[in-house]
Write a protein that holds these residues in place. Structure first.
Motif, PDB file in Angstrom:
ATOM      1  N   GLY A 205       0.814  -1.209   0.000  1.00 48.55           N
ATOM      2  CA  GLY A 205       0.000   0.000   0.000  1.00 48.55           C
ATOM      3  C   GLY A 205       0.843   1.251   0.000  1.00 48.55           C
ATOM      4  N   ALA A 206       0.182   2.387  -0.058  1.00 48.44           N
ATOM      5  CA  ALA A 206       0.850   3.675  -0.214  1.00 48.44           C
ATOM      6  C   ALA A 206       1.239   4.264   1.140  1.00 48.44           C
ATOM      7  CB  ALA A 206      -0.058   4.646  -0.964  1.00 48.44           C
ATOM      8  N   VAL A 207       2.305   5.074   1.120  1.00 48.77           N
ATOM      9  CA  VAL A 207       2.739   5.829   2.289  1.00 48.77           C
ATOM     10  C   VAL A 207       2.911   7.291   1.896  1.00 48.77           C
ATOM     11  CG1 VAL A 207       3.833   3.954   3.560  1.00 48.77           C
ATOM     12  CG2 VAL A 207       5.120   5.124   1.777  1.00 48.77           C
ATOM     13  N   VAL A 208       2.927   8.146   2.922  1.00 50.30           N
ATOM     14  CA  VAL A 208       3.097   9.587   2.716  1.00 50.30           C
ATOM     15  C   VAL A 208       4.140  10.094   3.697  1.00 50.30           C
ATOM     16  CG1 VAL A 208       0.733   9.901   1.892  1.00 50.30           C
ATOM     17  CG2 VAL A 208       1.228  10.132   4.332  1.00 50.30           C
ATOM     18  N   SER A 209       4.574  11.342   3.498  1.00 49.59           N
ATOM     19  CA  SER A 209       5.562  11.947   4.389  1.00 49.59           C
ATOM     20  C   SER A 209       5.070  11.896   5.833  1.00 49.59           C
ATOM     21  CB  SER A 209       5.811  13.395   3.979  1.00 49.59           C
ATOM     22  OG  SER A 209       6.399  13.461   2.702  1.00 49.59           O
TER      23      SER A 209
END
Length: 232
Positions: A205-209
Motif C-alpha cells: 500500500g501507499a505511504v506519505v511523508s
C-alpha cells in the motif's frame, strides 16, 4: 564544478548483528511475484518464472534512516521482504548447494513507484524507473546464518504507524530461497556481497511523508524507517 542538489549516498554496506564488521553490498537482486496472495492482488499469473530485477547498491537505506518521498510518483508503495545475503556464489549453483552460499538474512523494503509500475506493465516496458530509484532499498542489519540456521519459515510483518499492513510466512514463497539462488545463478555470477530481496506478501500500500514503517521477520533484527519530506 558540479553543484550537487542532493546529499551524496552513504557507502553501500550493512551492519552485521553481533559484530563490529560491516557487510559491503555489491548488487541488490530482487524477485517479483513470489507470494501467491500478492500475485493475485496484482492480478497476475500464479507461477510464472521468477521476475528478476535489480536496484543500485547506493539505493540502500539502513535501519533508522529516512526515505525522502521520491520525485516522479504520486503513489509510493512499501513491499516488506526477507533479504538473503551471499558470502559466495558463481554460475549455475544447484538447489542442493544453494544454502552453503548464504552469509545471513535481514529484513528489507522494496519501495516502488506504483503508478509508473502499472503503466510499465501495461505497455510491456522495463521496471527500472519504478524500482531502481534513490533510497528505494531500505535493509536492516544482517543476522548471520550461524545464528538463524537455514530459514524456511518465519513471519514477515510490516506496520505503518503501528497498524499491521502485511503479515505472512516465508514458507509461502512460490519460489523458495534455494530455487531463487539457483535461478539467479543461471543468468548472473552471484558474488560475495550480493543481497537478494525474495519477494513481498499481500497487503502492499501507499505511504506519505511522516509515516513510520516497522518491518520484521521472525528471528531477525527489526528495521524502522520514516518517510521524509519530498526529495525535490
Amino acid at each position: 564544478m558540479v553543484a550537487y542538489a542532493v546529499t551524496p549516498p552513504s557507502p553501500a554496506y550493512l551492519d552485521i548483528v553481533g559484530s563490529d564488521e560491516k557487510f559491503p553490498v555489491r548488487r541488490i537482486y530482487c524477485i517479483g511475484k513470489n507470494y501467491l496472495a500478492h500475485v493475485r492482488e496484482m492480478e497476475q499469473d500464479e507461477r510464472d518464472p521468477p521476475v528478476i530485477f535489480m536496484k543500485p547498491a547506493d539505493a540502500l537505506v539502513r535501519n533508522g534512516g529516512e526515505i525522502p518521498y521520491p520525485v516522479f510518483t504520486n503513489n509510493f508503495h512499501y513491499e516488506c521482504e526477507l533479504v538473503v545475503a551471499m558470502k559466495s556464489g558463481g554460475y549455475n549453483i544447484s538447489e542442493a548447494d544453494a544454502s552453503s552460499h548464504i552469509f545471513g538474512y535481514a529484513v528489507g523494503l522494496d519501495m516502488t513507484r506504483r503508478d509508473h509500475q502499472a503503466e510499465a506493465l501495461k505497455k510491456g516496458l522495463p521496471w527500472e524507473v519504478t524500482k531502481a530509484f534513490d533510497h528505494s532499498a531500505p535493509v536492516g542489519p544482517i543476522t548471520p546464518v550461524e545464528t538463524t540456521g537455514i530459514m524456511t519459515s518465519g513471519h514477515v510483518k510490516l506496520k505503518v504507524n503501528g497498524e499491521t499492513k502485511q503479515d505472512a510466512d516465508i514458507s509461502l514463497l512460490i519460489w523458495k530461497i534455494d530455487e531463487i539462488i539457483a535461478k539467479l545463478s543461471e543468468q548472473h555470477a552471484l558474488m560475495p556481497g550480493d543481497i537478494i530481496m525474495t519477494g513481498t506478501p499481500a497487503g502492499v500500500g501507499a505511504v506519505v511523508s511522516g509515516d513510520v514503517l516497522d518491518c520484521s521477520v521472525d528471528g531477525l533484527w527489526p528495521m524502522q524507517v520514516r518517510i521524509g519530506e519530498p526529495a525535490a
